[in-house]
Scaffold this active site. Sequence first.
Site, mmCIF file in Angstrom:
data_model
loop_
_atom_site.group_PDB
_atom_site.id
_atom_site.type_symbol
_atom_site.label_atom_id
_atom_site.label_comp_id
_atom_site.label_asym_id
_atom_site.label_seq_id
_atom_site.Cartn_x
_atom_site.Cartn_y
_atom_site.Cartn_z
ATOM 1 N N PHE A 1 0.830 -1.217 0.000
ATOM 2 C CA PHE A 1 0.000 0.000 0.000
ATOM 3 C C PHE A 1 0.857 1.257 0.000
ATOM 4 C CE2 PHE A 1 -0.287 2.597 3.882
ATOM 5 C CZ PHE A 1 0.556 1.912 4.749
ATOM 6 N N LYS A 2 2.122 1.131 0.352
ATOM 7 C CA LYS A 2 2.952 2.330 0.465
ATOM 8 C C LYS A 2 3.160 3.023 -0.878
ATOM 9 C CE LYS A 2 4.945 1.317 4.895
ATOM 10 N NZ LYS A 2 4.346 0.008 5.236
ATOM 11 N N ASP A 3 2.983 2.279 -1.967
ATOM 12 C CA ASP A 3 3.064 2.918 -3.286
ATOM 13 C C ASP A 3 2.011 4.016 -3.461
ATOM 14 O OD1 ASP A 3 5.187 1.346 -4.357
ATOM 15 O OD2 ASP A 3 3.773 -0.288 -4.755
#
Length: 547
Positions: A123-125
Amino acid sequence: MADNTTEQTHTESQIFLSTRGGDYGLSFETVVLKGLAADGGLFLPHRIPTANDWQSWKDLSYPDLAFQILSLYIARSEIPAEDLKGIIDRSYSTFRAEEVTPLAHLHDNLYLLELFHGPSYSFKDCALQFLGNLFEYFLVRKNEGKEGKGQLADRPADRHHLAVVGATSGDTGSAAIEGLRGKKDVTVVILHPKGRISPIQEAQMTSCPDANVLNLAVTGTFDDCQDIVKALFNDPETNKKLKLGAVNSINFARILAQIVYYFYSYFSLAKKSSTFKVGDKVRFVVPTGNFGDILAGYFAYRMGLPVDKLVIATNENDILDRFFKTGRYEKKPAHGHEAEGGLKKDGVEAHEDGAKETLSPAMDILVSSNFERLLWFLASEFVATAGMDDEWNNKQAGQEVAAWLKDLKTKGGFGPVYKDVLDNARKSFESERVSDPQTLETIKATYQKIGYVLDPHTSVGVTAALRSINSVGQSVPHISLSTAHPAKFAGAVELALKGEQGFDFAKVLPQEFVELEKKEKRVSTVNNDWQTVRDVVIKQVEKEVGA
Ligand SMILES: *Cc1c(COP(=O)(O)O)cnc(C)c1O
């Protein structure tokens, strides 16, 4: 310290303060490039904007929705509309899914928000693709018309060069590297705890061939890596030499970008479900480590999204769960879970080796750095009952937060906080703690029930969601956030599913991961000592811009 550019052109939600009271009136650009306030605090807007017309956003595409939301926090005088649109489009065009963050229906009234379709599969993208493009945008603008390779901070004449230093328990690193690789005037140094990240995560980071990327394997824990980064930001010597940039979720731009998928998934749910209408309440369940992801949910809620509760799901590193149960925020539990939690005995400083290694390593933290931001809101709502003006409230809240954080640092914890503060926190949040065996059990049960493979972090969330559904019933829909692709955490997934009829790990493994193995790797091991790291970082920047 106030920026003099922000007076007329910015709303209260487009200027920023420090949670510890040392800064106010800062521009968005300053906040993004600095990352951490000089007083050690984190940046927040003076006010969370109310999105009066949020219901009219329901049919927007992901980039168009992002544009509406981000515009409330970023003044046009800092980033003109067309430029902001361009940054957003570049950031989300790298995702493999058409919808960017698609919503999957698991079963009954339980939905899964898939946040792992970006370049690094976590999810960090969603935030770091945006942050990378934002850094590039600001640097290109600062360096317009300037010649030369670049300068160190103590040679101020020419190009602005940013040294991005970040700590990672695995996923931030690969997402930051994907967001910043090859970008001009940026050096990226990523610290990870040696031997404590998954083989895929390590290969993703260390196989990046770009010259502006340096991987450091620190002989310590993730908390040690995080402490080193904080020490560098607070060190006058480092700041004299380098212009540091932060990619950890202490950077407010990351929180900002993450608000978008709360709104987006809410609208997706309204389209998928025959019983759910825009205006109805939903619960979000969020596997939580540094409290960045779920804090964005809190912003969405405060902006007006109908949220029944935000459910914090922790693994066995449960400082947040303990806070919501007791009102005490402590690195070690007061009544010793030593045997179970793997914490050291009295006399040894808790953070020496405090975080327990679990099957969900991206959440193996002792202290959640973004929790300071929630503490600021809680403190400011508490002091507001005194009936004074905003300026007084902000100052008091800053002092309260600074005192709490000082106790955390010197005594290992603080609290119990006032009952009113805790009651207020419990109006928006619930918490659940999920053990490793339960994490495995949910991966297995979900696969058996519907054939869907959860990653272990997502499984912590789904376990908490199932408990929440048990307590509030099926009438409130639950959206559980899926934070990583299962192939990133092969060990846990295989442990849970070995021997399951028809399960074949090769089927969930993206081709990209297979090819990682063949690539050349670059990484240096360093001692767990911030001054050593400082020297390495300075050397790397000098190598790039010329000593
Ligand atoms: C970073 C991460 C988390 C924790 O997110 P926070 O914003 O730190 O709470 C959860 N799951 C995965 C897979 C992550 O990479």
